[in-house]
Design a protein around this motif. Structure first.
Motif, short mmCIF file in Angstrom:
data_model
loop_
_atom_site.label_atom_id
_atom_site.label_comp_id
_atom_site.label_asym_id
_atom_site.label_seq_id
_atom_site.Cartn_x
_atom_site.Cartn_y
_atom_site.Cartn_z
N ARG A 202 0.84 -1.18 0.00
CA ARG A 202 0.00 0.00 0.00
C ARG A 202 0.88 1.24 0.00
N SER A 203 0.33 2.33 -0.50
CA SER A 203 1.13 3.53 -0.64
C SER A 203 1.62 4.06 0.69
N GLY B 134 7.49 3.46 -4.72
CA GLY B 134 6.20 4.14 -4.79
C GLY B 134 5.81 4.47 -6.22
N LEU B 135 6.79 4.89 -7.04
CA LEU B 135 6.51 5.19 -8.44
C LEU B 135 6.11 3.92 -9.19
N SER C 148 4.74 1.28 -7.93
CA SER C 148 3.41 0.91 -7.46
C SER C 148 2.34 1.73 -8.15
N ALA C 149 2.60 3.03 -8.33
CA ALA C 149 1.64 3.88 -9.04
C ALA C 149 1.49 3.45 -10.50
N GLN C 150 2.61 3.07 -11.13
CA GLN C 150 2.55 2.60 -12.51
C GLN C 150 1.77 1.29 -12.63
N ILE D 236 -0.73 0.42 -10.67
CA ILE D 236 -2.14 0.79 -10.55
C ILE D 236 -2.65 1.35 -11.87
N GLN D 237 -1.85 2.22 -12.51
CA GLN D 237 -2.26 2.83 -13.76
C GLN D 237 -2.43 1.80 -14.86
N TYR E 177 7.57 -3.65 -11.10
CA TYR E 177 7.49 -3.46 -9.65
C TYR E 177 8.38 -4.47 -8.93
#
Length: 371
Positions: free
Chosen positions: A55-56, A110-111, A113-115, A117-118, A171
């Protein structure tokens, strides 16, 4: 106030550590308290290949190093009392959280993880509604017309799975790279403590030897003044004393240098004096593994090599996604309309891009080149 690193049942291989800062530690209580009064996790090597991202809110504080690096990892608790100084294990634990380089490296996780999700997000459907009002000329028997359309671009499903695969493997790659850096920092922190400890012992012996030779020199000088010793004997003793003093000064310089290195890896200011725990001793015996044990199945154990493999697989999936994305964009929709003569219609719409100019060739060439 003592500090404890306790194991928690977050998972079968995760350790949660909490360090409460002591008001007297490191002579900078406020700054160190802000750094160490937080939660951080130390994971074993087994979850390094976990597919699901953290999680973030745990990206910044999650550590990925094998807990076996700690000599007392078999205990339920790893006590850290900073009032009495730190040891190698304490230094490794503190560096894993407060080292500035590690904190910046973890931002990559974190980056990634965001990628990830995207990559799992599909395009939104497009809904449109319009009305046509009759405004003049022959308006007898006419009504207001409308048009309602709901469409969705289903061609996004074609490269969807390769994009997800690429993001997931990316990731993993970033996670393993961070774990490798954390491993290096932990080992370097432990080594830095041993270096300072060893140099401190050498410096103490050098100071004692220099003081002894200085006393011998003074005694020899008095003996020469009393004509009991020759000048040549005095010169020899003075030369030995000067050599011992030079050795002591070199060791003192190296001791301060290694102390600054320890402060740097712990993430504290250069002027802070980090005290080592009393009673620490250097290892008296090393038992390195056999050469075949180091070389066998190396690519499956080195975290950086595992990360490289995951990165290559991620880029392969990215290239496949770029190739699949060259197919024209296609969307289908539902249409319901009414004209000004009050005739109602229901139908569908299909839109297809004609790939005359843009066939995603630039993106494909870029992904192949960057691979």
């Amino acid at each position: 106030m003592s500090k404890e690193i306790s194991r928690s049942a977050l998972s079968s291989s995760v350790i949660v550590a909490r360090i409460s800062a002591d008001p007297t530690m490191f002579d900078h209580p406020k700054r160190i308290k802000r750094r160490l009064a937080l939660l951080f996790c130390i994971a074993l090597a087994s979850p390094l290949l976990a597919e699901s991202p953290m999680r973030s809110n745990t990206v910044e504080t999650t550590l990925r190093i094998p807990a076996s690096r700690f000599s007392n990892s078999s205990l339920e608790q790893l006590p850290i009392d900073l009032r009495t100084g730190i040891g190698p294990d304490d230094a490794a634990a503190i560096a894993l959280y407060s080292n500035p380089a590690l904190r910046s490296i973890r931002d990559r996780r974190g980056l990634a993880s965001a990628q990830l999700i995207q990559a799992g997000i599909l395009p939104n459907p497009v809904v449109s509604y319009s009305r046509d009002y009759v405004t003049g000329v022959n308006t007898a028997g006419t009504v207001t017309a409308y048009n309602f359309t709901a469409a969705w671009e289903f061609s996004a499903l074609i490269p969807f799975l390769p994009k997800q695969t690429a993001a997931r493997k990316n990731y993993r790659s970033v996670d393993l790279d961070v774990a490798w850096d954390e491993w290096q920092i932990a080992v370097n922190a432990r080594t830095a403590v041993y270096r300072v400890l060893g140099l401190n012992a050498q410096l103490a012996q050098a100071v004692e030897a220099t003081e002894g030779l200085q006393q011998s020199t003074d005694a020899m000088r008095k003996a020469v003044d009393a004509h009991e010793k020759t000048v040549l004997e005095l010169a020899a003793v003075e030369s030995a004393s000067q050599d011992s003093r030079a050795t002591m000064l070199a060791l003192e310089q190296e001791f301060h240098k290694q102390g600054l290195g320890l402060n740097k890896i712990l993430g504290v200011e250069a002027e802070v004096k980090v005290a080592l725990r009393a009673g620490l001793s250097l290892p008296t015996r090393l038992a390195p593994p056999e050469q075949h044990e180091l070389a066998d199945d190396l690519q499956a154990r080195r975290l950086d090599l595992l990360g490289l493999q995951q990165g290559l697989e991620s880029q392969d999936a990215t290239v496949r996604a770029a190739i699949l994305a060259q197919f024209p964009k296609m969307s289908a929709g539902f249409v319901k309309a009414s004209d000004t003569t009050n005739v109602h219609t229901t139908g569908f719409i299909v839109a297809v891009d004609v790939p005359i100019f843009d066939r995603n060739q630039g993106v494909i060439a870029t992904e192949r080149a960057t691979r």
